[in-house]
Structure formats: C-alpha cells, structure tokens
Scaffold this active site. Structure first.
Site: not given
Ligand code: RIB
Ligand code: CA
Length: 314
Positions: A243
């Site tokens: 992500h």
């Molecule tokens: O949904 C994914 C996000 O939530 C990313 O930033 C992961 O590190 C968590 O913080």
C-alpha cells in the site's frame, strides 16, 4: 532539478517501511526533510521506534524523526497487529535504534517547518491516520496555502474498504482528520486501495529484491515475508498489496498511474460507513474536485523502480 522536499508522516508498518526506503533510495528526486510518526498500525511508541529503525536501516540516521499524536482526534485508536505483528515491524531482526527521537512534537515540527519553508515547496506524504496533519492545520491554518500537495495512502471506492466494508484503515482510524484535510483546500492526491490493490508484490519479486544483497533489501524482503502472511482469505495468489509504497511511486513516476481529479468527501456521521471516502468519479454532484484519485498503477515499472531504489541503499 532540485529534489522534491517531503515530510513523511507514518505508522510503520512493513509497507510504511517500504515507502520510506523507496524514498530514501531516491535522493536525486526526493529530499526527505523529516519523518513524523502517529499511532496507527501499532501504538505511537512502537511506530516511532520503528521509524528510527527504518532510517537507520537505510543508513540515514540524519533524517529527524518526530513523534506525534498517539490517538485520533475524536475516536479511540484502533491498531492492526493482526497484519503487522506485535512490534509493527515483525519479520525483520532490526537492532534497537541508537538514534534518538527529536524532542519537538510532530505537530509543532510540521507547523514550524511548513511556515519556514518557501510557499509551495513542501509536500506532506501521509501513510497512516492523518491526525498529525489535521492537528497542524488546526493549530496553524496558514500551512494549508503554503503546502505544495498532500499525497496520502488511504481511502478507496471501487474496492470498498479493508477496515470495514466501506472504509480503508487509515481513514477509518481517524475519519475526522481526513475530513479536515480533504476539506481544507490543500491539493490532495489519494492512493486508495483501488490503486494499491493493483500494486501486488509477488514472492518472485521479493526473491529478486533479496538477491540484490544489500542489507536494506534483505531486511525489506524479510519484512514483506511476514507482512504477506495476512490476507490469504482476501487474495487468491500469494501476492500482496504494498500500500504505502504507492505514495513514493507516485512522487517518482506519476505517469504510471491512472488518475482522475474528483470531488471526494469523507463520511464522519454514518455508523455503517464512517471513514468512507465518497469519490464522485462521474462528477454527478458538481462539487469542487478537491482530490486527484489514483485508480490503477502499472506494476511493471513500479516494482522495477522500487527494486532499483531499495537495493541502492547500503
Ligand atoms: O489500509 C492500508 C494502510 O493501513 C497502510 O498505510 C498500512 O500501513 C496501514 O497503515
Ligand atoms: Ca501505514
């Protein structure tokens, strides 16, 4: 061309670590002037320690790390040890950091640094709940017009949510902070799960990353091996979305993203959909298009660039 100056606001988190390493491995294009930490994946004390571990892993203990808000603006903190492990950086055997945290609170650091910088120079990249940035905007509203852009990992629309059916984790944890930032008028670019679910890190890519042999690359691959254990109920292959690294990828290669300027509002009232990023993809509301929504990434150049940059670290 001078490197782009950025502040990374983060809740490490293995994918945060990839985003930070990716940025620190790109010094010709990005100047990470500082890192601020927030409670999110794990509590603040751990996200702060983890940020120090990551800058030390990158050989960049000079990058100042400022601890910020331990909890969201209104709601109670929700953490994600079920994804990231008890430490938040499970998977890698990183030593206790020797670099101290800065004494200045992250919110004060953000306000001071943004007010001192030339107008339009600084970009804030948020990789966790947006509490620190929203608090900075509340403390000093003038930072809104001084920022070049906010680039965040968070939200989603076509893919729904990963924390609830409607909301992605970072926005769900602190929807009020996100509402403040999206409504502020600052230029926002959002890498939501629509985009990050097309940035799927494969075991084969991790093998190539590990084979480059640098300590940063090996430990990053170890982090990913732990991180990708989660999600077997969601993803049909062993590949997992990295992500937060999609934020760094956007700063380095925006051309590999499908993107559209849209009106985006944050639900802060409905019990079922609080934290939802409501994306007006077809412009039916006529509202101000306040957000550049990243919808898809081209994975081949993204992962090629990330491997090149992380393996360039010591
Ligand atoms: O949904 C994914 C996000 O939530 C990313 O930033 C992961 O590190 C968590 O913080
Ligand atoms: Ca994160």
């Amino acid at each position: 061309m001078a490197p782009r100056k950025i502040i990374i606001d983060t809740d490490p988190g293995q994918d945060d670590a990839f985003a930070i390493l990716f940025a620190l491995g790109s010094p010709d294009e990005l100047d990470v002037v500082g890192i601020t930490t927030v409670g999110g994946n794990v509590p603040l004390a751990l996200t702060s320690k983890n940020a120090l571990k990551v800058v030390e892993l990158a050989g960049r203990p000079d990058v100042p790390v400022h601890a910020g808000c331990p909890a969201p603006m209104v709601r109670k903190l929700i953490t994600a040890e079920y994804v990231h492990g008890e430490t938040g950086l499970d998977g890698a055997d990183l030593p206790e950091p020797v670099t101290p945290l800065q004494s200045e609170h992250a919110v004060n650091y953000m306000v001071r640094t943004i007010m001192d910088a030339p107008e339009g120079e600084l970009t804030v990249c948020t990789l966790g709940p947006m509490t620190n940035l929203a608090m900075a905007m509340t403390m000093e509203p003038r930072i809104v017009s001084r920022l070049r852009e906010v680039v965040l990992m968070g939200g989603g629309f076509f893919q729904g949510g990963n924390a609830t059916p409607a909301a992605e984790f970072n926005i769900f944890v602190d929807p009020h902070a996100a509402h403040k930032v999206f409504d502020s008028g600052v230029p926002v670019t959002m890498a939501g799960i629509d985009c990050t679910y097309t940035a799927l890190m494969t075991p084969e890519w991790l093998d190539r990353l590990r084979a480059t042999g640098s300590r940063a690359a090996i430990e990053a691959a170890n982090l990913a091996d732990f991180y990708r254990q989660y999600g077997t109920h969601k993803f049909e292959t062993p590949a997992r979305p990295i992500h937060d690294a999609c934020v760094t990828g956007y700063l380095l290669a925006p051309q590999i993203y499908e993107q559209r300027q849209c009106a985006v509002t944050i639900d802060i009232v409905s019990p079922e959909t609080i934290g939802m990023t409501v994306v007006d993809w077809w412009h039916v509301t006529g509202r101000r298009k306040n957000c550049n929504v990243l919808r898809r990434i081209d994975p081949a150049p993204f992962f090629k660039l990330m491997l090149e940059r992380i393996s360039a670290l010591p």
